[in-house]
Design an enzyme around this catalytic site. Sequence first.
Site, short mmCIF file in Angstrom:
data_model
loop_
_atom_site.label_atom_id
_atom_site.label_comp_id
_atom_site.label_asym_id
_atom_site.label_seq_id
_atom_site.Cartn_x
_atom_site.Cartn_y
_atom_site.Cartn_z
N LYS A 182 7.89 22.93 -14.77
CA LYS A 182 6.89 21.75 -14.40
C LYS A 182 6.54 21.63 -13.32
O LYS A 182 5.36 21.46 -12.84
CB LYS A 182 7.50 20.43 -15.08
N ASN A 206 0.75 19.51 -22.76
CA ASN A 206 0.53 18.73 -23.99
C ASN A 206 0.73 19.46 -25.22
O ASN A 206 0.23 18.89 -26.11
CB ASN A 206 -1.09 18.05 -23.72
N HIS A 220 0.64 12.16 -30.64
CA HIS A 220 0.29 10.61 -30.41
C HIS A 220 -0.29 9.80 -31.44
O HIS A 220 -0.19 8.91 -31.54
CB HIS A 220 -0.83 10.91 -29.16
N GLU A 265 -4.47 17.45 -13.08
CA GLU A 265 -4.89 17.83 -14.44
C GLU A 265 -5.98 18.11 -14.74
O GLU A 265 -6.81 17.60 -15.53
CB GLU A 265 -4.25 16.76 -15.40
N ARG A 316 -2.40 22.02 -16.35
CA ARG A 316 -1.47 21.05 -16.49
C ARG A 316 -1.43 20.61 -17.86
O ARG A 316 -0.62 20.07 -18.56
CB ARG A 316 -1.61 19.73 -15.48
N HIS A 341 9.03 9.67 -28.61
CA HIS A 341 8.21 10.42 -28.33
C HIS A 341 8.48 12.01 -28.66
O HIS A 341 7.58 12.76 -29.30
CB HIS A 341 7.88 10.35 -26.76
N LYS A 381 2.94 11.45 -11.92
CA LYS A 381 2.23 10.37 -12.80
C LYS A 381 3.26 9.10 -12.84
O LYS A 381 4.32 9.06 -13.07
CB LYS A 381 2.06 10.94 -14.08
N ARG A 391 0.88 -1.23 0.02
CA ARG A 391 0.13 -0.02 -0.02
C ARG A 391 0.60 1.38 0.14
O ARG A 391 0.21 2.37 0.25
CB ARG A 391 -1.09 0.18 1.13
N GLU A 423 11.01 18.43 -25.32
CA GLU A 423 10.32 18.84 -24.17
C GLU A 423 10.75 19.92 -23.35
O GLU A 423 9.94 20.66 -22.63
CB GLU A 423 10.03 17.46 -23.13
N HIS A 470 1.09 17.28 -28.21
CA HIS A 470 1.20 15.93 -28.11
C HIS A 470 -0.04 15.32 -28.46
O HIS A 470 0.05 13.88 -28.74
CB HIS A 470 0.91 15.75 -26.29
P1 NAD Z 1 13.30 5.06 -21.88
O1 NAD Z 1 13.20 4.86 -20.45
O2 NAD Z 1 12.96 3.97 -22.71
O3 NAD Z 1 14.80 5.47 -22.10
C1 NAD Z 1 15.29 5.29 -23.59
C2 NAD Z 1 16.57 4.58 -23.87
O4 NAD Z 1 17.68 5.21 -23.24
C3 NAD Z 1 16.44 3.06 -23.21
O5 NAD Z 1 17.00 2.15 -24.10
C4 NAD Z 1 17.11 3.11 -21.90
O6 NAD Z 1 17.78 1.87 -21.59
C5 NAD Z 1 18.42 3.82 -22.42
N1 NAD Z 1 19.22 4.71 -21.48
C6 NAD Z 1 18.67 5.31 -20.19
N2 NAD Z 1 19.51 6.00 -19.56
C7 NAD Z 1 20.51 5.89 -20.18
C8 NAD Z 1 21.87 6.35 -20.24
N3 NAD Z 1 22.14 7.37 -19.11
N4 NAD Z 1 22.71 6.06 -20.96
C9 NAD Z 1 22.45 5.11 -22.09
N5 NAD Z 1 21.38 4.94 -22.36
C10 NAD Z 1 20.18 5.17 -21.38
O7 NAD Z 1 12.58 6.10 -22.58
P2 NAD Z 1 12.26 7.83 -21.83
O8 NAD Z 1 12.38 8.73 -23.16
O9 NAD Z 1 13.26 8.27 -20.78
O10 NAD Z 1 10.91 7.55 -21.12
C11 NAD Z 1 9.89 7.22 -22.00
C12 NAD Z 1 8.88 6.86 -21.22
O11 NAD Z 1 8.35 7.93 -19.93
C13 NAD Z 1 7.51 6.40 -21.64
O12 NAD Z 1 7.09 5.23 -21.01
C14 NAD Z 1 6.65 7.48 -21.24
O13 NAD Z 1 5.39 7.10 -21.25
C15 NAD Z 1 7.09 7.94 -20.17
N6 NAD Z 1 6.85 9.40 -19.80
C16 NAD Z 1 6.09 9.52 -18.29
C17 NAD Z 1 5.84 10.91 -17.91
C18 NAD Z 1 5.07 10.85 -16.52
O14 NAD Z 1 4.94 12.20 -16.18
N7 NAD Z 1 5.33 10.04 -15.45
C19 NAD Z 1 6.18 11.97 -18.67
C20 NAD Z 1 6.73 11.66 -19.98
C21 NAD Z 1 7.07 10.43 -20.26
MG MG Z 2 5.50 14.35 -23.48
#
Ligand code: NAD
Ligand code: MG
Length: 357
Positions: A226, A244, A251, A236, A240, A264, A142, A120, A184, A247
Site C-alpha cells: 500500500k 479498489n 459497495h 488517487e 491508487r 467491508h 485518508k 489547523r 484486504e 470494491h
Molecule cells: P472498526 O474500527 O469499527 O473496528 C471493528 C470492531 O472491532 C469494532 O467493534 C472495534 O471496537 C473492535 N476492535 C478494534 N480493535 C479491537 C481489538 N484489538 N480487540 C477487540 N476488538 C477490537 O472497523 P475497521 O474494520 O477497523 O475499520 C473500518 C473503517 O475503516 C471504516 O469506517 C472505513 O471507512 C475505514 N477505512 C479507512 C481507510 C482509509 O484509507 N482511511 C481504508 C479502509 C477502511
Molecule cells: Mg477496502
Amino acid sequence: MECVSVELASRAYPIHIGPGLLDRVDLIRPYLKQARVAVVCNTTVAALYLGRFAASLRAAGIAVVEIVLPDGEAYKNWETLNLVFDTLLRERCERSTTLIALGGGVIGDMTGFAAACYQRGTPFIQIPTTLLSQVDSSVGGKTAINHPAGKNMIGAFYQPRLVLADTDVLKSLPDRELRSGLVEVIKYGLIRDLAFFEWLEENVERVLARDTAALEYAIGLSCRHKAEVVAADEHEHGERALLNLGHTFGHAIETGMGYGEWLHGEAVAAGTMMAAELSRMRGWLGVDEVARIERLFVRAGVPVKGPAMATGKYVELMRHDKKVQDGRLRLILLRRIGEAVIDDASSVVQIAEAIDI
Ligand code: NAD
Ligand code: MG
C-alpha cells in the site's frame, strides 16, 4: 519487528509492525513536540488496552488526555467528532499536542480528521488495532467522517507521523473481523504480487490462528504494497485506484444490504469474485484461476457469492459509486493473479452477467 517507510517527501513516516509495540513508549517519544498527548479510543478498545497504554505513557512522564467515544461506524459522524474537539478545547490542548488514535479504522479515520482540523493541524500517531486498519486504513493518509448522504464524504488527506501495528492486540479481535481484514491482505496479492498470493495459499491458516510471525510477515508486506502505491499516487489520480479491486461491487452489497449487515471485507470478497468472473469473460483470467481465488477466500472463511439482490439494483448502486466517469463504470479487473487493470470497456450486460454467476 518489521519496519516499512511510507515515502512521501517531507511527510515520510515509519510503520513498525510486531508484537509488544503497545508498550514501546520509546518509539513514540521522539515524535512528541511536548510531553502531552490526547489518546482517542472507543469503549471496546479502551476496556482492553487504554489503561495499560496510558499508564506506560504516564510512567514515562507524558501527560495523557483520554477521549473515549462510542463504538461503531454509526458514530463516525460530525456529532462524535465534536466530542473530540470539546475535550481538546476543555483540556486546553495545543497545536503541539499529539493526537494518538488507538483503535480500528473508525477511530483512525476520525482521529486523523480531528488532527487535520484542530488548530489547523496537530501531529498525529496511529496505533491501529484491527487487521483491516493495520494493513489498509493506517497507510495512505485518508481521513474522514460519514455524512447521512454518503460514507467518508467529509475528510482530508493528512499523514500520521508514526504508525505502530502491534500484532498482539489482534488476539482479542473477533474472528469475523480478522477474516474480513484478511480479504484486504489477499487483495494485495491479487493486484500486484503473485508470490504473496502463493504465500497466503500456504499460510492462511497460520494467519487465522494469529501466529505472530505469519501476521508480522503478512501485515508488513501488505503495508509495503500500500505504501508503494500511495507514494506513487497520493491523491488517487491513477494507480491508487487499483486498490479498489472488488470494491465497486462490494459497495453495492454494503449499501444494498444496509451498512453493518456485511462487513467491508466480506462484501469485497464477494465483489472480487464478481470482478474475477468479469475478468474471465474479458479473456484475461482462466477458469482455473477464478477457482483458485475462490478456494483461498473459502479457506479465509469469507463469502464468495453476493447476497440475493436484483441485478438491476447492483448496477444502479454501482453507478452511484465514485468510480463512474462519463457514464461508464470504471472497474478494477485482473489480467492475471498478481496484476490488476483499470477497465472501462465492460458492457452493462457483461457486468450483470458477472454479478449473476
Ligand atoms: P472498526 O474500527 O469499527 O473496528 C471493528 C470492531 O472491532 C469494532 O467493534 C472495534 O471496537 C473492535 N476492535 C478494534 N480493535 C479491537 C481489538 N484489538 N480487540 C477487540 N476488538 C477490537 O472497523 P475497521 O474494520 O477497523 O475499520 C473500518 C473503517 O475503516 C471504516 O469506517 C472505513 O471507512 C475505514 N477505512 C479507512 C481507510 C482509509 O484509507 N482511511 C481504508 C479502509 C477502511
Ligand atoms: Mg477496502
